[in-house]
Design a protein around this motif. Structure first.
Motif, PDB file in Angstrom:
ATOM      1  N   MET A   1       7.427 -26.085  16.212  1.00 26.46           N
ATOM      2  CA  MET A   1       8.873 -26.704  16.390  1.00 26.46           C
ATOM      3  C   MET A   1       9.591 -25.832  17.544  1.00 26.46           C
ATOM      4  O   MET A   1       9.470 -24.619  17.758  1.00 26.46           O
ATOM      5  CB  MET A   1       9.942 -26.587  15.403  1.00 26.46           C
ATOM      6  CG  MET A   1      10.892 -27.746  15.327  1.00 26.46           C
ATOM      7  SD  MET A   1      11.642 -27.921  13.593  1.00 26.46           S
ATOM      8  CE  MET A   1      10.432 -28.812  12.805  1.00 26.46           C
ATOM      9  N   GLN A   2      10.513 -26.608  18.427  1.00 26.47           N
ATOM     10  CA  GLN A   2      11.071 -25.925  19.582  1.00 26.47           C
ATOM     11  C   GLN A   2      12.085 -24.857  18.903  1.00 26.47           C
ATOM     12  O   GLN A   2      12.580 -24.942  17.957  1.00 26.47           O
ATOM     13  CB  GLN A   2      11.732 -27.084  20.206  1.00 26.47           C
ATOM     14  CG  GLN A   2      12.775 -27.806  19.628  1.00 26.47           C
ATOM     15  CD  GLN A   2      13.332 -28.991  20.778  1.00 26.47           C
ATOM     16  OE1 GLN A   2      12.981 -28.998  21.818  1.00 26.47           O
ATOM     17  NE2 GLN A   2      14.425 -29.407  20.209  1.00 26.47           N
ATOM     18  N   PRO A   3      12.481 -23.843  19.974  1.00 24.16           N
ATOM     19  CA  PRO A   3      13.363 -22.820  19.456  1.00 24.16           C
ATOM     20  C   PRO A   3      14.827 -23.395  19.147  1.00 24.16           C
ATOM     21  O   PRO A   3      15.350 -22.649  18.325  1.00 24.16           O
ATOM     22  CB  PRO A   3      13.407 -21.898  20.808  1.00 24.16           C
ATOM     23  CG  PRO A   3      11.988 -22.348  21.552  1.00 24.16           C
ATOM     24  CD  PRO A   3      11.861 -23.889  21.225  1.00 24.16           C
ATOM     25  N   ILE A   4      15.199 -24.226  19.875  1.00 22.49           N
ATOM     26  CA  ILE A   4      16.740 -24.497  19.802  1.00 22.49           C
ATOM     27  C   ILE A   4      16.716 -26.356  19.671  1.00 22.49           C
ATOM     28  O   ILE A   4      15.901 -26.801  20.424  1.00 22.49           O
ATOM     29  CB  ILE A   4      17.585 -24.166  20.917  1.00 22.49           C
ATOM     30  CG1 ILE A   4      17.091 -24.611  22.157  1.00 22.49           C
ATOM     31  CG2 ILE A   4      17.568 -22.687  20.687  1.00 22.49           C
ATOM     32  CD1 ILE A   4      18.099 -24.279  23.311  1.00 22.49           C
ATOM     33  N   PRO A   5      17.525 -27.017  18.878  1.00 19.13           N
ATOM     34  CA  PRO A   5      17.769 -28.255  19.107  1.00 19.13           C
ATOM     35  C   PRO A   5      18.285 -28.709  20.308  1.00 19.13           C
ATOM     36  O   PRO A   5      19.075 -28.127  21.068  1.00 19.13           O
ATOM     37  CB  PRO A   5      18.835 -28.449  17.764  1.00 19.13           C
ATOM     38  CG  PRO A   5      19.811 -27.401  17.773  1.00 19.13           C
ATOM     39  CD  PRO A   5      18.828 -26.256  18.127  1.00 19.13           C
ATOM     40  N   ILE A   6      17.972 -29.896  20.462  1.00 17.89           N
ATOM     41  CA  ILE A   6      18.362 -30.873  21.753  1.00 17.89           C
ATOM     42  C   ILE A   6      18.036 -29.874  22.978  1.00 17.89           C
ATOM     43  O   ILE A   6      19.133 -29.547  23.807  1.00 17.89           O
ATOM     44  CB  ILE A   6      19.477 -31.039  21.623  1.00 17.89           C
ATOM     45  CG1 ILE A   6      19.847 -31.928  20.567  1.00 17.89           C
ATOM     46  CG2 ILE A   6      19.793 -32.323  22.751  1.00 17.89           C
ATOM     47  CD1 ILE A   6      21.332 -32.708  20.289  1.00 17.89           C
ATOM     48  N   ALA A 306      17.241 -33.464  15.666  1.00 11.93           N
ATOM     49  CA  ALA A 306      17.722 -32.643  16.652  1.00 11.93           C
ATOM     50  C   ALA A 306      16.780 -31.409  16.787  1.00 11.93           C
ATOM     51  O   ALA A 306      16.629 -31.139  17.856  1.00 11.93           O
ATOM     52  CB  ALA A 306      19.096 -32.317  16.415  1.00 11.93           C
ATOM     53  N   GLU A 307      16.468 -31.148  15.874  1.00 10.54           N
ATOM     54  CA  GLU A 307      15.551 -29.672  15.926  1.00 10.54           C
ATOM     55  C   GLU A 307      13.998 -30.233  16.721  1.00 10.54           C
ATOM     56  O   GLU A 307      13.435 -29.235  17.028  1.00 10.54           O
ATOM     57  CB  GLU A 307      15.038 -29.119  14.365  1.00 10.54           C
ATOM     58  CG  GLU A 307      14.480 -30.069  13.453  1.00 10.54           C
ATOM     59  CD  GLU A 307      15.236 -30.746  12.684  1.00 10.54           C
ATOM     60  OE1 GLU A 307      14.852 -31.568  11.718  1.00 10.54           O
ATOM     61  OE2 GLU A 307      16.445 -31.275  13.087  1.00 10.54           O
ATOM     62  N   LYS A 308      13.753 -31.531  16.754  1.00 11.07           N
ATOM     63  CA  LYS A 308      12.505 -31.895  17.342  1.00 11.07           C
ATOM     64  C   LYS A 308      12.800 -32.575  18.642  1.00 11.07           C
ATOM     65  O   LYS A 308      11.897 -33.023  19.499  1.00 11.07           O
ATOM     66  CB  LYS A 308      11.512 -32.752  16.418  1.00 11.07           C
ATOM     67  CG  LYS A 308      11.288 -32.099  14.969  1.00 11.07           C
ATOM     68  CD  LYS A 308      10.141 -33.042  14.378  1.00 11.07           C
ATOM     69  CE  LYS A 308       8.826 -32.672  15.091  1.00 11.07           C
ATOM     70  NZ  LYS A 308       7.833 -33.434  14.356  1.00 11.07           N
ATOM     71  N   LEU A 309      14.143 -32.798  19.327  1.00 13.18           N
ATOM     72  CA  LEU A 309      14.381 -33.293  20.186  1.00 13.18           C
ATOM     73  C   LEU A 309      14.639 -32.489  21.644  1.00 13.18           C
ATOM     74  O   LEU A 309      15.426 -31.535  21.669  1.00 13.18           O
ATOM     75  CB  LEU A 309      15.594 -34.410  20.070  1.00 13.18           C
ATOM     76  CG  LEU A 309      16.187 -35.346  21.150  1.00 13.18           C
ATOM     77  CD1 LEU A 309      15.376 -36.094  21.803  1.00 13.18           C
ATOM     78  CD2 LEU A 309      17.682 -35.781  20.977  1.00 13.18           C
TER      79      LEU A 309
END
Length: 344
Positions: A1-6, A306-309
């Motif tokens: 999962m990416q480090p930060i949302p959006i 948001a956590e994946k966008l």
């Protein structure tokens, strides 16, 4: 999962400064040291524009590349320019892009040049940013190579010939310290409606096999951009469900230029991977406002958590004027920041 949302990111390319375009057409007037200085200055300019906009992920703007693919052709032995196959007059279209004939088995004894680009970016970029390298995948890279019918009978055989070079370049990037790589395969999304999508996925996964789990790997799927003109059938549904099996951390999907058609299909991708949505249209000169960006993010959040966008321009910015690129990136980053604050 990416480090930060959006998270805010870009595909790779950024417009050349006007002076670099002029200089590149008059290289006989410059020495090697002059040219290297120009390249560094151009990369510094691209970094400045991206960091000033507020991006979380930056690139070198692909300032050493010609027309996305063709600079890579300079590293590949066995090719010769073929000017007779290129249409030269009339409205601009993809058949006006340069083509190369294959004259012997393809080799790349010195790699594809992306490692040097990344090392320059790492040296020049300020601290605190994620640095990304973008490399065209072998199917897209093969697009302007003309099979000779003997060594390589068709585009897929050319692709298989290129695949080891691209795979090694990705592995060398990781060895050089690169932690985020985009493998650009817009030709796969352009032709998903008429080619074997399972075959595409197999090619792609074999290309990235050596770096999966060693870097954050993404792919960029769009419908082409030459002088603001797409080339492919601009629909997502022909890619499904096979493209869900691409072994990536993040998939980048063009949305803004398609007026968010099929936006509901983002949910299917989000079940398997992070989704970087193209919410900025690089093919027109309407400069999105912060309000536009926030509304588009709100729409995406209906289908992607948001956590994946992540949000990005639809495609690379190399064919968008620099003044517009600055405005578009700034609005995108400001809108994303406001939405993150709103979500806490």
């Amino acid at each position: 999962m990416q480090p930060i949302p959006i998270r805010t990111t870009v595909v790779g390319s950024y417009p050349f400064p006007g002076w670099l375009e002029f200089s590149s057409m008059n290289l006989d007037k410059f020495g090697a040291a002059d040219i290297e200085e120009m390249i560094e200055d151009a990369v510094i300019a691209a970094i400045h524009d991206q960091t000033t906009a507020g991006l979380d992920v930056i690139t070198d703007g692909e300032q050493t590349r010609l027309d996305f693919n063709l600079s890579f052709y300079g590293f590949i032995k066995g090719l010769e320019p073929n000017h007779s196959e290129t249409r030269k007059f009339g409205p601009p279209a993809h058949d006006q892009r340069g083509k190369h004939s294959i004259v012997e088995p393809l080799t790349a004894p010195k790699g594809l040049g992306a490692v040097k680009e990344y090392q320059r970016l790492a040296r020049l970029a300020p601290q605190g940013y994620t640095l990304k390298a973008s490399v065209p995948g072998p199917y897209t890279l093969s697009g302007r190579m003309l099979p000779d019918g003997k060594i390589y009978k068709d585009r897929f055989e050319v692709t298989e010939g290129l695949l080891p070079f691209v795979r090694k370049e990705l592995e060398d990037l990781v060895a050089a310290g690169c932690t985020e790589i985009t493998v650009d395969e817009p030709s796969m999304s352009c032709y998903a409606y008429k080619e074997d999508t399972k075959r595409f996925v197999d090619i792609f996964n074999r290309t990235i096999a050596g770096v999966v789990g060693k870097a954050r790997v993404s792919t960029h799927l769009c419908f082409g951009n030459f002088k603001g003109r797409p080339v492919g059938y601009r629909k997502l549904h022909p890619m499904l469900p096979e493209f869900l099996d691409m072994n990536v951390d993040e998939i980048h999907i063009e949305m803004a230029n398609r007026e968010f058609d099929e936006v509901e299909l983002l949910a299917e991708f989000a079940q398997r991977m992070d989704v970087a949505v193209g919410i900025i249209d690089v093919k027109n000169y309407y400069c999105e406002t912060v309000k536009d960006v926030m509304e588009r993010i709100e729409l995406c959040l209906k289908y992607v958590p948001a956590e994946k966008l992540a949000v990005a321009p639809d495609c690379g910015l190399s064919q968008t004027a620099r003044w517009a690129s600055r405005q578009k990136l700034k609005a995108m980053c400001d809108g994303a920041k406001t939405m993150r604050e709103r979500l806490g």
